[in-house]
Structure formats: structure tokens, C-alpha cells
Design a protein around this motif. Structure first.
Motif, PDB file in Angstrom:
ATOM      1  N   LYS A   1      51.743  26.552  47.595  1.00 26.18           N
ATOM      2  CA  LYS A   1      51.700  27.463  48.879  1.00 26.18           C
ATOM      3  C   LYS A   1      52.921  28.037  48.997  1.00 26.18           C
ATOM      4  O   LYS A   1      53.144  29.187  49.348  1.00 26.18           O
ATOM      5  CB  LYS A   1      51.315  26.525  50.138  1.00 26.18           C
ATOM      6  CG  LYS A   1      51.328  27.193  51.380  1.00 26.18           C
ATOM      7  CD  LYS A   1      50.181  28.517  51.360  1.00 26.18           C
ATOM      8  CE  LYS A   1      49.004  27.626  51.724  1.00 26.18           C
ATOM      9  NZ  LYS A   1      48.061  28.563  51.760  1.00 26.18           N
ATOM     10  N   ASN A   2      54.067  27.202  48.738  1.00 24.52           N
ATOM     11  CA  ASN A   2      55.636  27.934  48.646  1.00 24.52           C
ATOM     12  C   ASN A   2      55.653  29.111  47.542  1.00 24.52           C
ATOM     13  O   ASN A   2      56.288  29.999  48.042  1.00 24.52           O
ATOM     14  CB  ASN A   2      56.495  26.734  48.357  1.00 24.52           C
ATOM     15  CG  ASN A   2      58.009  27.293  48.355  1.00 24.52           C
ATOM     16  OD1 ASN A   2      58.397  27.533  49.461  1.00 24.52           O
ATOM     17  ND2 ASN A   2      58.800  26.817  47.599  1.00 24.52           N
TER      18      ASN A   2
ATOM     19  N   ASP B   1      47.961  30.944  46.397  1.00 25.69           N
ATOM     20  CA  ASP B   1      47.056  30.660  47.666  1.00 25.69           C
ATOM     21  C   ASP B   1      45.848  29.984  47.240  1.00 25.69           C
ATOM     22  O   ASP B   1      45.481  28.795  47.807  1.00 25.69           O
ATOM     23  CB  ASP B   1      46.869  31.681  48.612  1.00 25.69           C
ATOM     24  CG  ASP B   1      48.027  32.336  49.492  1.00 25.69           C
ATOM     25  OD1 ASP B   1      48.793  30.933  49.955  1.00 25.69           O
ATOM     26  OD2 ASP B   1      48.099  33.351  50.115  1.00 25.69           O
TER      27      ASP B   1
ATOM     28  N   SER C   1      46.385  26.713  45.620  1.00 20.11           N
ATOM     29  CA  SER C   1      46.797  25.704  46.660  1.00 20.11           C
ATOM     30  C   SER C   1      45.800  25.245  47.296  1.00 20.11           C
ATOM     31  O   SER C   1      45.692  23.856  47.792  1.00 20.11           O
ATOM     32  CB  SER C   1      47.876  26.398  47.773  1.00 20.11           C
ATOM     33  OG  SER C   1      48.263  25.462  48.822  1.00 20.11           O
ATOM     34  N   GLU C   2      44.674  25.923  47.730  1.00 26.89           N
ATOM     35  CA  GLU C   2      43.626  25.468  48.321  1.00 26.89           C
ATOM     36  C   GLU C   2      42.779  24.572  47.487  1.00 26.89           C
ATOM     37  O   GLU C   2      42.381  23.736  48.035  1.00 26.89           O
ATOM     38  CB  GLU C   2      42.714  26.634  48.780  1.00 26.89           C
ATOM     39  CG  GLU C   2      43.544  27.440  50.054  1.00 26.89           C
ATOM     40  CD  GLU C   2      42.552  28.901  50.050  1.00 26.89           C
ATOM     41  OE1 GLU C   2      41.560  29.092  49.700  1.00 26.89           O
ATOM     42  OE2 GLU C   2      43.186  29.538  51.155  1.00 26.89           O
TER      43      GLU C   2
END
Length: 199
Positions: A68-69, A139, A142-143
């Protein structure tokens, strides 16, 4: 034992120690020794599997945060590129205005500037689009990691319930609780397999 001399117990360790103590008693002739030994061994195995699942859950949660970062960094870089694109557009607009206002002998100079800004904008747009695509990819990763983290957490929780059932089975000597303990452990292990398979 940690370096500072403190030992932090996991949620299953007390029950595991209790089960091992009862296993030792059962081995020395206490009634129900076979059940006690079986439950103690089962508890040790499930506690080990639960510890692995817990570690994997923590690792996937850390990965989700890292990804996410990375997505946020790429979005910022893309935004910077779009700001650069807007600056080139403004310069292009000024050059286009200059073409309309200056004498004919100076128009080729500004026309050349217009073409340069158009080419620069095309390159900037490609870079910005690429960064946006990378942000979307981070993203998505990350999910996926968060979904996997939830699966590991579910598996760990179900195994802890199984260990609790094992403790109750030891105390009550109820065969149906022992069967329930095995069933819940199988469910927890199945959820762990789903996590491993990213399902």
C-alpha cells in the motif's frame, strides 16, 4: 525466553502445558491416560501449526502495508508527472498565443516551441500513465495480501478454538468433545490451506 528475561505466553501455551502435565499423569496409570496422551499430542501438533499460521498472518499483513505504501509512492510520482504535464501545457499555450501576436518573421520560433512542448508532453504522459498503472498494481497486490492475512487469521482463530476444546475434553473426558476438537482442527487446517492457495 526473551533477552530481557520475560516470557510472553501465546493463547494456547497454557493449555498445551496443562495437556502435557495430564499426559504425564496418564502415562503413570491415571484413568483416561490413552485419551490424555492422544489429546496432549494433538494439542502440541495443532499449537505448532497455529503458530505457523499466526506467523504467516503477520507476514502477509506487513506485506499488505508495504505494498500500500508503494502504491502511495507511485501515485505521488504520477501526480508529479501530471503537474509537470500541466506546466508544459501552459508553456505550449503561451507559445500558441505568441504565434498569434508576434510578427511573421518570429512565428517559426514559437511554432518550434509548440512542437517541442507537444513532444515533451507525450513523453510525460507515457511516464505518468506507467506510474498510475504501477500504483494500481501495488494496490491490487496489497488487497490480495490483506485477503490472505484474513484467511491466516481465521485459520489461527479456529485452531485456537480447537485447542480450547482439547482442554475441555481433557477435563471432562468426553469423547464427543475430542471428536469436536478434531473436526474444528480440520476446519482450521482447511482454512489455512485456502490461505496458502490465495483463495
Amino acid at each position: 525466553m526473551s533477552e530481557g528475561g520475560f516470557h510472553v505466553h501465546g493463547p494456547h501455551e497454557h493449555e498445551l502445558e496443562h495437556a502435557v502435565e495430564h499426559a504425564a499423569e496418564g502415562h503413570h496409570g491415571v484413568a483416561g491416560g490413552s485419551l490424555t496422551n492422544q489429546v496432549a499430542m494433538f494439542t502440541a501438533v495443532i499449537a505448532t501449526v497455529g503458530a505457523i499460521f499466526s506467523y504467516m498472518g503477520g507476514a502477509t499483513q506487513a506485506n499488505a502495508g508495504l505494498y500500500k505504501n508503494n502504491a502511495a509512492i507511485k501515485k505521488t510520482e504520477a501526480s508529479n508527472q501530471w503537474n509537470f504535464y500541466q506546466a508544459k501545457s501552459s508553456k505550449q499555450n503561451l507559445s500558441e498565443l505568441a504565434v498569434a501576436l508576434v510578427s511573421d518573421d518570429r512565428k517559426p520560433l514559437y511554432q518550434k516551441e509548440i512542437e517541442r512542448y507537444k513532444a515533451e508532453k507525450a513523453e510525460i504522459k507515457l511516464a505518468a500513465d506507467k506510474l498510475e498503472a504501477e500504483a494500481l498494481d501495488w494496490d491490487r497486490k496489497s488487497e490480495e495480501q490483506m485477503h490472505q492475512h484474513h484467511r491466516w487469521a481465521q485459520a489461527t482463530t479456529v485452531l485456537q478454538v480447537s485447542i480450547a476444546l482439547a482442554a475441555i475434553a481433557l477435563l471432562t473426558k468426553k469423547r464427543w468433545l475430542e471428536l469436536g476438537m478434531f473436526g474444528v482442527a480440520a476446519l482450521g487446517t482447511a482454512i489455512g490451506v485456502l490461505a496458502m492457495l490465495h483463495i
